[in-house]
Design a protein around this motif. Structure first.
Motif, PDB file in Angstrom:
ATOM      1  N   TYR A 200      12.366 -23.261 -12.444  1.00  0.00           N
ATOM      2  CA  TYR A 200      13.279 -22.828 -13.695  1.00  0.00           C
ATOM      3  C   TYR A 200      13.290 -23.953 -14.623  1.00  0.00           C
ATOM      4  O   TYR A 200      14.033 -25.201 -14.074  1.00  0.00           O
ATOM      5  CB  TYR A 200      14.409 -22.069 -13.140  1.00  0.00           C
TER       6      TYR A 200
ATOM      7  N   CYS B 230      15.035 -24.453 -17.876  1.00  0.00           N
ATOM      8  CA  CYS B 230      16.319 -24.340 -18.098  1.00  0.00           C
ATOM      9  C   CYS B 230      16.650 -23.198 -19.189  1.00  0.00           C
ATOM     10  O   CYS B 230      15.597 -22.320 -19.196  1.00  0.00           O
ATOM     11  CB  CYS B 230      16.717 -25.575 -19.123  1.00  0.00           C
ATOM     12  N   SER B 231      17.932 -22.763 -19.593  1.00  0.00           N
ATOM     13  CA  SER B 231      18.194 -21.821 -20.675  1.00  0.00           C
ATOM     14  C   SER B 231      18.677 -22.446 -21.978  1.00  0.00           C
ATOM     15  O   SER B 231      19.230 -23.628 -21.889  1.00  0.00           O
ATOM     16  CB  SER B 231      19.368 -20.853 -20.056  1.00  0.00           C
ATOM     17  N   THR B 232      18.313 -21.921 -22.911  1.00  0.00           N
ATOM     18  CA  THR B 232      18.702 -22.683 -24.438  1.00  0.00           C
ATOM     19  C   THR B 232      19.137 -21.650 -25.157  1.00  0.00           C
ATOM     20  O   THR B 232      18.690 -20.321 -24.838  1.00  0.00           O
ATOM     21  CB  THR B 232      17.540 -23.493 -25.082  1.00  0.00           C
TER      22      THR B 232
ATOM     23  N   ARG C  14      19.826 -27.459 -24.630  1.00  0.00           N
ATOM     24  CA  ARG C  14      20.057 -26.981 -23.176  1.00  0.00           C
ATOM     25  C   ARG C  14      21.528 -26.376 -22.792  1.00  0.00           C
ATOM     26  O   ARG C  14      22.345 -26.961 -23.257  1.00  0.00           O
ATOM     27  CB  ARG C  14      19.655 -27.933 -22.203  1.00  0.00           C
TER      28      ARG C  14
ATOM     29  N   VAL D   6      24.278 -25.909 -20.499  1.00  0.00           N
ATOM     30  CA  VAL D   6      24.461 -26.757 -19.160  1.00  0.00           C
ATOM     31  C   VAL D   6      25.701 -26.112 -18.466  1.00  0.00           C
ATOM     32  O   VAL D   6      25.970 -26.290 -17.139  1.00  0.00           O
ATOM     33  CB  VAL D   6      24.823 -28.132 -19.415  1.00  0.00           C
TER      34      VAL D   6
ATOM     35  N   GLY E  35      21.883 -25.275 -16.436  1.00  0.00           N
ATOM     36  CA  GLY E  35      20.985 -26.704 -17.037  1.00  0.00           C
ATOM     37  C   GLY E  35      20.434 -27.574 -15.935  1.00  0.00           C
ATOM     38  O   GLY E  35      19.650 -28.242 -16.259  1.00  0.00           O
TER      39      GLY E  35
ATOM     40  N   ARG F 294      17.712 -27.920 -13.637  1.00  0.00           N
ATOM     41  CA  ARG F 294      16.270 -27.731 -13.384  1.00  0.00           C
ATOM     42  C   ARG F 294      16.092 -27.384 -12.050  1.00  0.00           C
ATOM     43  O   ARG F 294      16.507 -28.264 -10.992  1.00  0.00           O
ATOM     44  CB  ARG F 294      15.257 -28.773 -13.757  1.00  0.00           C
TER      45      ARG F 294
ATOM     46  N   THR G 207      15.063 -18.281 -21.662  1.00  0.00           N
ATOM     47  CA  THR G 207      15.123 -18.980 -20.313  1.00  0.00           C
ATOM     48  C   THR G 207      13.743 -19.155 -20.103  1.00  0.00           C
ATOM     49  O   THR G 207      12.752 -18.293 -20.056  1.00  0.00           O
ATOM     50  CB  THR G 207      15.676 -17.719 -19.299  1.00  0.00           C
TER      51      THR G 207
END
Length: 169
Positions: A58, A60-62, A70, A72, A77, A79, A141
């Motif tokens: 994984y 990250c998600s933004t 990112r 967090v 956030g 990884r 994601t």
């Protein structure tokens, strides 16, 4: 004596830099906890998997379209090694050492390949990016699978259940 003093100054400077980065990360997480709703939890019985689980990382998600921003808050956030599982009702993102979360199928806007995302840049389109809607905000994601052979199946399966980009939930 001069060498010891210089060494202590370098160590202190390094420690202050690490402290500053940690405080910045915490401040960003606090600000984002108001901005982003909590990620959905995995249902108790998600059903039968549609595709074989995919192991990998994984990333990250933004915020969708902003590949360097990112998210967090609430552990999003971090990884970590992860497994993606696709079910008829959504995608389970099972992460090692971090909270797992659920991407509801009706929230999926798009699924595509990308070259990079928030600190992870690759030479080829090797990241599977799932764009989904959470409380009116589109989120990307990113996931880097151990093998990229199953990416087309995932994109096709997720694309079949996408929502319109302009629709509101």
């Amino acid at each position: 004596m001069d060498r010891l003093l210089l060494t202590l100054l370098v160590v202190a400077f390094f420690g202050l830099c690490v402290l500053g980065m940690w405080r910045g990360w915490r401040r960003q997480a606090r600000a984002q906890s108001v901005e982003f709703a909590p990620f959905p939890e995995v249902p108790a019985d998600p059903g039968t998997p549609v595709l074989p689980a995919m192991r990998g990382v994984y990333v990250c998600s933004t915020r969708a379209g902003h590949w360097q921003q990112r998210i967090v808050t609430r552990g999003a956030g971090v990884r970590s090694a992860a497994t993606l599982c696709l079910y008829p009702e959504g995608v389970e993102v099972r992460r090692e050492g971090a909270p797992e979360f659920w991407i509801p199928r009706e929230s999926v806007v798009d699924a595509k390949l990308a070259r990079g995302m928030a600190g992870k840049v690759l030479g080829t389109d090797s990241l599977l990016v799932i764009t989904w809607r959470l409380a009116g905000t589109d989120i990307d994601t990113g996931f880097r699978g151990d093998g990229t052979d199953s990416y087309p199946q995932w994109i096709d399966a997720l694309g079949a259940g996408t929502v319109e980009k302009g629709s509101q939930e």
